[in-house]
Motif scaffolding. Structure first.
Motif, PDB file in Angstrom:
ATOM      1  N   LYS A  24      90.285  54.617  51.160  1.00 46.11           N
ATOM      2  CA  LYS A  24      91.350  54.571  50.164  1.00 46.11           C
ATOM      3  C   LYS A  24      91.375  53.148  49.610  1.00 46.11           C
ATOM      4  CE  LYS A  24      96.211  55.822  49.785  1.00 46.11           C
ATOM      5  NZ  LYS A  24      97.360  56.264  50.596  1.00 46.11           N
ATOM      6  N   ILE A  25      91.348  53.028  48.299  1.00 46.99           N
ATOM      7  CA  ILE A  25      91.264  51.711  47.679  1.00 46.99           C
ATOM      8  C   ILE A  25      92.668  51.194  47.380  1.00 46.99           C
ATOM      9  CG2 ILE A  25      90.418  50.441  45.675  1.00 46.99           C
ATOM     10  CD1 ILE A  25      88.039  52.377  45.607  1.00 46.99           C
ATOM     11  N   ASP A  26      92.913  49.972  47.802  1.00 52.48           N
ATOM     12  CA  ASP A  26      94.194  49.314  47.598  1.00 52.48           C
ATOM     13  C   ASP A  26      94.401  49.037  46.110  1.00 52.48           C
ATOM     14  OD1 ASP A  26      96.045  46.893  47.392  1.00 52.48           O
ATOM     15  OD2 ASP A  26      96.196  47.403  49.518  1.00 52.48           O
ATOM     16  N   PRO A  27      95.625  49.255  45.605  1.00 56.79           N
ATOM     17  CA  PRO A  27      95.881  49.006  44.179  1.00 56.79           C
ATOM     18  C   PRO A  27      95.497  47.604  43.693  1.00 56.79           C
ATOM     19  CG  PRO A  27      97.698  50.241  45.103  1.00 56.79           C
ATOM     20  CD  PRO A  27      96.791  49.854  46.255  1.00 56.79           C
ATOM     21  N   ILE A  28      95.509  46.632  44.566  1.00 53.36           N
ATOM     22  CA  ILE A  28      95.113  45.286  44.159  1.00 53.36           C
ATOM     23  C   ILE A  28      93.642  45.231  43.726  1.00 53.36           C
ATOM     24  CG2 ILE A  28      94.410  44.310  46.401  1.00 53.36           C
ATOM     25  CD1 ILE A  28      96.239  41.862  45.481  1.00 53.36           C
ATOM     26  N   HIS A  61      98.241  68.133  42.769  1.00 56.34           N
ATOM     27  CA  HIS A  61      97.556  66.882  42.461  1.00 56.34           C
ATOM     28  C   HIS A  61      96.492  67.156  41.403  1.00 56.34           C
ATOM     29  CE1 HIS A  61      99.366  65.895  46.316  1.00 56.34           C
ATOM     30  NE2 HIS A  61      99.225  64.627  45.980  1.00 56.34           N
ATOM     31  N   PHE A  62      96.165  66.097  40.668  1.00 57.81           N
ATOM     32  CA  PHE A  62      95.185  66.188  39.603  1.00 57.81           C
ATOM     33  C   PHE A  62      94.023  65.262  39.928  1.00 57.81           C
ATOM     34  CE2 PHE A  62      93.984  65.112  35.064  1.00 57.81           C
ATOM     35  CZ  PHE A  62      93.354  66.317  34.828  1.00 57.81           C
ATOM     36  N   LEU A  63      92.833  65.830  40.070  1.00 57.40           N
ATOM     37  CA  LEU A  63      91.621  65.056  40.359  1.00 57.40           C
ATOM     38  C   LEU A  63      91.069  64.555  39.034  1.00 57.40           C
ATOM     39  CD1 LEU A  63      88.780  65.987  42.750  1.00 57.40           C
ATOM     40  CD2 LEU A  63      88.241  65.377  40.405  1.00 57.40           C
ATOM     41  N   ARG A  64      90.872  63.249  38.941  1.00 60.56           N
ATOM     42  CA  ARG A  64      90.389  62.638  37.708  1.00 60.56           C
ATOM     43  C   ARG A  64      89.213  61.715  37.990  1.00 60.56           C
ATOM     44  NH1 ARG A  64      95.466  60.892  34.279  1.00 60.56           N
ATOM     45  NH2 ARG A  64      93.749  60.555  32.880  1.00 60.56           N
ATOM     46  N   ILE A  71      79.938  53.093  45.746  1.00 60.85           N
ATOM     47  CA  ILE A  71      78.927  53.905  45.055  1.00 60.85           C
ATOM     48  C   ILE A  71      79.509  55.181  44.448  1.00 60.85           C
ATOM     49  CG2 ILE A  71      77.002  52.979  46.382  1.00 60.85           C
ATOM     50  CD1 ILE A  71      76.993  55.637  47.951  1.00 60.85           C
ATOM     51  N   ALA A  72      80.778  55.475  44.745  1.00 58.83           N
ATOM     52  CA  ALA A  72      81.433  56.624  44.131  1.00 58.83           C
ATOM     53  C   ALA A  72      82.936  56.380  44.134  1.00 58.83           C
ATOM     54  CB  ALA A  72      81.116  57.911  44.885  1.00 58.83           C
ATOM     55  N   CYS A  73      83.592  56.992  43.171  1.00 55.45           N
ATOM     56  CA  CYS A  73      85.020  56.768  43.020  1.00 55.45           C
ATOM     57  C   CYS A  73      85.679  58.018  42.459  1.00 55.45           C
ATOM     58  CB  CYS A  73      85.197  55.613  42.044  1.00 55.45           C
ATOM     59  SG  CYS A  73      86.625  54.629  42.341  1.00 55.45           S
ATOM     60  N   VAL A  74      86.938  58.246  42.815  1.00 54.86           N
ATOM     61  CA  VAL A  74      87.725  59.333  42.252  1.00 54.86           C
ATOM     62  C   VAL A  74      89.191  58.927  42.278  1.00 54.86           C
ATOM     63  CG1 VAL A  74      88.087  60.634  44.397  1.00 54.86           C
ATOM     64  CG2 VAL A  74      88.050  61.847  42.215  1.00 54.86           C
ATOM     65  N   ARG A  75      89.924  59.417  41.283  1.00 57.46           N
ATOM     66  CA  ARG A  75      91.354  59.149  41.191  1.00 57.46           C
ATOM     67  C   ARG A  75      92.106  60.463  41.413  1.00 57.46           C
ATOM     68  NH1 ARG A  75      90.336  57.057  35.446  1.00 57.46           N
ATOM     69  NH2 ARG A  75      92.488  57.666  35.060  1.00 57.46           N
ATOM     70  N   ARG A 112      98.894  53.140  38.231  1.00 59.39           N
ATOM     71  CA  ARG A 112      99.656  52.803  39.447  1.00 59.39           C
ATOM     72  C   ARG A 112     100.070  54.021  40.256  1.00 59.39           C
ATOM     73  NH1 ARG A 112     103.294  47.580  38.364  1.00 59.39           N
ATOM     74  NH2 ARG A 112     101.895  46.570  36.895  1.00 59.39           N
ATOM     75  N   GLN A 113     100.297  55.142  39.570  1.00 53.52           N
ATOM     76  CA  GLN A 113     100.754  56.344  40.264  1.00 53.52           C
ATOM     77  C   GLN A 113      99.608  57.084  40.950  1.00 53.52           C
ATOM     78  OE1 GLN A 113     100.280  56.001  37.058  1.00 53.52           O
ATOM     79  NE2 GLN A 113      99.375  57.861  36.235  1.00 53.52           N
ATOM     80  N   GLU A 114      98.380  56.679  40.680  1.00 56.54           N
ATOM     81  CA  GLU A 114      97.215  57.372  41.228  1.00 56.54           C
ATOM     82  C   GLU A 114      96.778  56.762  42.563  1.00 56.54           C
ATOM     83  OE1 GLU A 114      95.050  58.695  37.108  1.00 56.54           O
ATOM     84  OE2 GLU A 114      94.585  56.729  37.900  1.00 56.54           O
ATOM     85  N   THR A 115      96.204  57.621  43.400  1.00 54.68           N
ATOM     86  CA  THR A 115      95.527  57.157  44.607  1.00 54.68           C
ATOM     87  C   THR A 115      94.043  57.152  44.280  1.00 54.68           C
ATOM     88  OG1 THR A 115      97.204  58.140  46.030  1.00 54.68           O
ATOM     89  CG2 THR A 115      95.061  57.650  47.040  1.00 54.68           C
TER      90      THR A 115
END
Length: 138
Positions: free
Chosen positions: A4-8, A54-57, A42-46, A28-31
């Motif tokens: 899980k990536i920290d918002p910072i 939940h909405f996968l983006r 190497i990969a990312c998802v919001r 800000r509202q996304e994880t």
């Protein structure tokens, strides 16, 4: 490895998306979840909360790592974090098989109002489909 990536660190996520030629940036509202090989993202998802669902983006695997099964592992591990939640998404039509194998189903006429409205608008501009992964709560 899933992290899980920290918002910072969201500016780094924005750079990752830009480098992989995917527009957008996390809100800000996304994880934001990342898949790392060593210390390299190497990969990312919001994942955006939308009421009970939940909405996968913006799921993106770096081009150098595509075709190795990383996307499928990444999606499975992220979905495990939301195992009792409905997840909706709008993948490009050429990714239907990928998302179907990840537990999603086509749902063009089903879903919450916000989802259907957004799909109608977006599908006029892009070759996307409406999909959802609905699980039962224990």
């Amino acid at each position: 490895m899933l992290k899980k990536i920290d918002p910072i660190s969201y500016p780094l996520v924005k750079q990752f998306y830009k480098m992989t030629r995917y527009g957008g940036a996390p809100g800000r509202q996304e994880t934001v979840w990342g898949w790392y090989e060593g210390s390299q993202l190497i990969a990312c998802v919001r994942i955006e909360p939308k009421g009970e669902a939940h909405f996968l983006r913006a799921m993106v695997v770096h081009p150098d790592y595509r075709g190795r099964g990383i996307g499928a592992k990444f999606l499975a591990e992220v979905m495990a974090q939301y195992e009792h939640h409905a997840i909706y998404c709008f993948p490009f039509s050429h990714l239907v098989t990928f998302y179907t194998e990840g537990g999603f189903s086509l749902c063009t006429d089903e879903g919450p109002q916000w989802f259907l409205q957004q799909y109608r608008r977006l599908s006029r501009q892009r070759d996307v489909v409406a999909m959802a992964r609905i699980t039962s709560k224990d």
